[in-house]
Design a protein around this motif. Structure first.
Motif, PDB file in Angstrom:
ATOM      1  N   UNK A  40      35.283  60.756  41.195  1.00 43.75           N
ATOM      2  CA  UNK A  40      34.614  59.666  40.510  1.00 43.75           C
ATOM      3  C   UNK A  40      35.330  58.345  40.773  1.00 43.75           C
ATOM      4  N   UNK A  41      34.617  57.279  40.482  1.00 41.30           N
ATOM      5  CA  UNK A  41      35.129  55.928  40.682  1.00 41.30           C
ATOM      6  C   UNK A  41      34.858  55.135  39.412  1.00 41.30           C
ATOM      7  N   UNK A  42      35.882  54.458  38.869  1.00 46.62           N
ATOM      8  CA  UNK A  42      35.695  53.736  37.617  1.00 46.62           C
ATOM      9  C   UNK A  42      36.473  52.422  37.636  1.00 46.62           C
ATOM     10  N   UNK A  43      35.954  51.461  36.887  1.00 46.09           N
ATOM     11  CA  UNK A  43      36.548  50.130  36.857  1.00 46.09           C
ATOM     12  C   UNK A  43      36.339  49.504  35.481  1.00 46.09           C
ATOM     13  N   UNK A  44      37.340  48.773  35.009  1.00 48.90           N
ATOM     14  CA  UNK A  44      37.178  47.919  33.844  1.00 48.90           C
ATOM     15  C   UNK A  44      38.008  46.669  34.082  1.00 48.90           C
ATOM     16  N   UNK A  45      37.502  45.529  33.634  1.00 49.08           N
ATOM     17  CA  UNK A  45      38.234  44.293  33.830  1.00 49.08           C
ATOM     18  C   UNK A  45      38.280  43.881  35.289  1.00 49.08           C
ATOM     19  N   UNK A  46      39.369  43.190  35.662  1.00 51.08           N
ATOM     20  CA  UNK A  46      39.493  42.614  36.992  1.00 51.08           C
ATOM     21  C   UNK A  46      39.948  43.634  38.033  1.00 51.08           C
ATOM     22  N   UNK A  47      39.393  43.542  39.226  1.00 47.87           N
ATOM     23  CA  UNK A  47      39.919  44.305  40.351  1.00 47.87           C
ATOM     24  C   UNK A  47      41.216  43.628  40.819  1.00 47.87           C
ATOM     25  N   UNK A  48      41.916  44.261  41.745  1.00 49.89           N
ATOM     26  CA  UNK A  48      43.148  43.671  42.246  1.00 49.89           C
ATOM     27  C   UNK A  48      42.884  42.297  42.875  1.00 49.89           C
ATOM     28  N   UNK A  49      41.835  42.204  43.699  1.00 59.57           N
ATOM     29  CA  UNK A  49      41.528  40.934  44.358  1.00 59.57           C
ATOM     30  C   UNK A  49      41.198  39.847  43.334  1.00 59.57           C
ATOM     31  N   UNK A  50      40.396  40.195  42.330  1.00 57.29           N
ATOM     32  CA  UNK A  50      40.047  39.224  41.295  1.00 57.29           C
ATOM     33  C   UNK A  50      41.267  38.806  40.486  1.00 57.29           C
ATOM     34  N   UNK A  51      42.134  39.765  40.184  1.00 57.82           N
ATOM     35  CA  UNK A  51      43.328  39.464  39.396  1.00 57.82           C
ATOM     36  C   UNK A  51      44.289  38.577  40.177  1.00 57.82           C
ATOM     37  N   UNK A  52      44.410  38.813  41.474  1.00 59.04           N
ATOM     38  CA  UNK A  52      45.287  37.969  42.288  1.00 59.04           C
ATOM     39  C   UNK A  52      44.754  36.538  42.342  1.00 59.04           C
ATOM     40  N   UNK A  53      43.448  36.422  42.467  1.00 59.14           N
ATOM     41  CA  UNK A  53      42.843  35.094  42.526  1.00 59.14           C
ATOM     42  C   UNK A  53      42.996  34.362  41.193  1.00 59.14           C
ATOM     43  N   UNK A  54      42.897  35.101  40.097  1.00 57.96           N
ATOM     44  CA  UNK A  54      42.948  34.488  38.767  1.00 57.96           C
ATOM     45  C   UNK A  54      44.369  34.217  38.306  1.00 57.96           C
ATOM     46  N   UNK A  55      45.276  35.158  38.546  1.00 52.55           N
ATOM     47  CA  UNK A  55      46.602  35.089  37.940  1.00 52.55           C
ATOM     48  C   UNK A  55      47.743  34.843  38.933  1.00 52.55           C
ATOM     49  N   UNK A  56      47.486  34.948  40.211  1.00 52.17           N
ATOM     50  CA  UNK A  56      48.497  34.633  41.212  1.00 52.17           C
ATOM     51  C   UNK A  56      49.774  35.425  41.055  1.00 52.17           C
ATOM     52  N   UNK A  57      50.915  34.714  41.044  1.00 53.90           N
ATOM     53  CA  UNK A  57      52.223  35.363  41.001  1.00 53.90           C
ATOM     54  C   UNK A  57      52.525  36.047  39.673  1.00 53.90           C
ATOM     55  N   UNK A  58      51.740  35.773  38.655  1.00 54.86           N
ATOM     56  CA  UNK A  58      51.964  36.403  37.346  1.00 54.86           C
ATOM     57  C   UNK A  58      51.525  37.872  37.330  1.00 54.86           C
ATOM     58  N   UNK A  59      50.765  38.255  38.350  1.00 53.11           N
ATOM     59  CA  UNK A  59      50.194  39.607  38.377  1.00 53.11           C
ATOM     60  C   UNK A  59      51.222  40.638  38.809  1.00 53.11           C
ATOM     61  N   UNK A  60      51.264  41.745  38.090  1.00 55.34           N
ATOM     62  CA  UNK A  60      52.013  42.935  38.490  1.00 55.34           C
ATOM     63  C   UNK A  60      51.031  44.103  38.557  1.00 55.34           C
ATOM     64  N   UNK A  61      51.307  45.033  39.448  1.00 56.17           N
ATOM     65  CA  UNK A  61      50.407  46.178  39.616  1.00 56.17           C
ATOM     66  C   UNK A  61      51.176  47.475  39.435  1.00 56.17           C
ATOM     67  N   UNK A  62      50.684  48.301  38.538  1.00 53.13           N
ATOM     68  CA  UNK A  62      51.258  49.633  38.321  1.00 53.13           C
ATOM     69  C   UNK A  62      50.330  50.670  38.944  1.00 53.13           C
ATOM     70  N   UNK A  63      50.889  51.595  39.691  1.00 54.11           N
ATOM     71  CA  UNK A  63      50.095  52.594  40.395  1.00 54.11           C
ATOM     72  C   UNK A  63      50.618  53.990  40.073  1.00 54.11           C
ATOM     73  N   UNK A  64      49.680  54.940  40.108  1.00 57.14           N
ATOM     74  CA  UNK A  64      50.088  56.344  39.968  1.00 57.14           C
ATOM     75  C   UNK A  64      49.085  57.200  40.716  1.00 57.14           C
TER      76      UNK A  64
END
Length: 471
Positions: free
Chosen positions: A346-370
């Motif tokens: 399955x594929x699911x999303x809520x809120x901003x994607x990585x690309x959208x978050x980078x565009x909106x928040x720039x250097x403030x963005x951190x990404x957690x992955x698992x």
């Protein structure tokens, strides 16, 4: 000519309209509901319910043929496509009473089985009845968009509405459109024994995070679904059983064509001009409170021109009830609204994607992955394909993308977190039973804190200092 007055008039008995009607009536309002077609709308009759039922049949067939990794002999499934459609019909029939006219009349709703048409800013004509309402809710939903492809009108084609009438399994299904509907039905039919080709003019699953979409698309290709991207359909020709789609990347011939390129808002019957209601390219123009340019009239769900999901219509219903019944301020937001594509994985999303978050928040963005491959339950069930990605700004999630087993279930937690402005520390504090797929969420939150705790020299120095002083 009959006339009646009502507190609240709801036009459309799909998911959103039924939610408004039920809630308002049980809270004491005089409610009238119009429906000129089927109670339950698209979701029950042509959309969410039948598609998930067919996916369940396909999942069972696939499991039978891929059981060897679990110590069970593979068995070639004997698929009876007509019986699978019987299963779909039975699922619809089981849910149908919840959306029925009888149930809503039992709740005190006046149900009129006619389409509605505005004749003034406060009046709607429905058959031989003229209705005057204090407030009106337009919940007419959407229908499949049929693109103006040369020759399409001259060949037999399927949409998500007519697909359910098909009783013979397609030999080779051509799917025009690589969005959620197209990809779900492509995988389902491949698993039920059809050859399947998906023809997409841009990128398949293009509204989702590309990294996550690739997880799903790779899985479908491995199962034998042919996915042709950047292939705009230019013309269609042929007859029943042999239909050819011409594209910039060549021609494709199949036995059936499913058109799944999007949806259009159902507005044509409403005579919106008479009510002073403006429209946009995608639907009825509404403000944040879902009011149209006629402040007595609301529009909710697909017809409002935003996110086209059943759960959005239900969410909109709550906004309207708060505003129309109690006169309280209420505004619809989208930041916490999730969506899911029910392929496997399955594929699911809520809120901003990585690309959208980078565009909106720039250097403030951190990404957690698992990765799912590190989840013990996923390993036990051999469902290790996929990952979760959490976009974090100042310690709070602003978006989550998930591709993997039960992604549609996992995204619920993150909708809750974003809706309530929770911190990653609060998600991390959650305790999940072991072993569950749900641990993926907690481990993603833990991944956010890993560099802060385990890769931080200051933390290590403090721990060593404390250890010297502890008895």
């Amino acid at each position: 000519m009959k006339t009646l007055k009502t507190d609240l008039l709801v036009i459309g008995a799909g998911s959103g309209g039924l939610s408004v009607a039920a809630g308002a009536s049980q809270m004491g309002a005089n409610v009238t509901l119009l429906e000129g077609h089927k109670m339950g709308g698209d979701c029950l009759n042509y959309g969410c319910v039948p598609s998930k039922a067919l996916i369940a049949s396909a999942k069972t067939a696939y499991a039978m043929g891929h059981a060897a990794p679990y110590g069970v002999a593979d068995t070639l499934p004997q698929v009876d496509y007509a019986a699978a459609k019987d299963h779909v019909a039975d699922v619809i029939a089981t849910i149908e009473p919840v959306d029925s006219q009888e149930r809503f009349e039992g709740l005190g709703v006046r149900v009129i089985r006619e389409f509605g048409e505005f004749i003034s800013e406060t009046e709607v004509q429905a058959g031989d009845t003229r209705i005057t309402a204090r407030r009106i809710v337009i919940a007419t939903g959407s229908s499949p968009f049929v693109p103006p492809i040369q020759g399409l009108a001259d060949v037999p084609y399927l949409t998500n509405e007519s697909l359910w009438e098909l009783r013979e399994r397609p030999e080779h299904l051509l799917v025009i459109g690589g969005g959620p509907i197209g990809m779900e039905m492509a995988q389902a039919h491949r698993r039920l024994g059809s050859k399947v080709t998906v023809i997409e003019g841009a990128k398949a699953l293009g509204k989702d995070d590309p990294e996550m979409a690739a997880v799903v698309l790779d899985a479908l290709r491995e199962e034998g679904v042919e996915i042709v991207e950047e292939a705009q359909a230019t013309s269609i020709s042929g007859t029943e059983g042999a239909i050819t789609v011409e594209t910039g990347k060549g021609s494709f011939t199949g036995s059936h064509v499913l058109v799944a390129v999007g949806r259009r808002a159902n507005m044509d019957r409403l005579n919106l001009k008479a009510a002073g209601i403006e429209t946009t390219r995608t639907g009825i123009k509404v403000d944040d409170s879902l009011k149209t340019t006629n402040k007595r009239v609301y529009a909710i769900g697909d017809v409002a021109g935003g996110l086209q999901f059943t759960h959005v219509a239900g969410y909109h219903a709550g906004i309207v009830i708060r505003s129309a019944l109690f006169g309280l301020p209420a505004k619809a937001q989208t930041k916490h609204v999730p969506w899911a594509t029910y392929t496997q994985p399955e594929l699911a999303q809520v809120g901003l994607t990585e690309a959208q978050a980078r565009e909106t928040h720039g250097d403030k963005l951190e990404i957690a992955r698992f990765e799912f491959s590190h989840n013990d339950r996923a390993i036990a069930e051999r469902k290790t394909r996929g990952l979760i990605k959490v976009m974090v700004v100042k310690g709070r999630p602003v978006g989550v993308s998930i591709a993997g087993h039960q992604a549609g279930e996992l995204i619920n937690l993150w909708s809750l977190a974003i809706a309530n402005n929770l911190k990653m520390s609060q998600v991390s504090a959650m305790v999940s039973p072991y072993p569950t797929i749900g641990e993926v969420n907690k481990r993603a939150a833990g991944a956010y804190f890993t560099p802060r705790l385990f890769e931080n020299d200051t933390v290590k120095k403090v721990v060593r200092l404390v250890q010297r002083w502890l008895p």
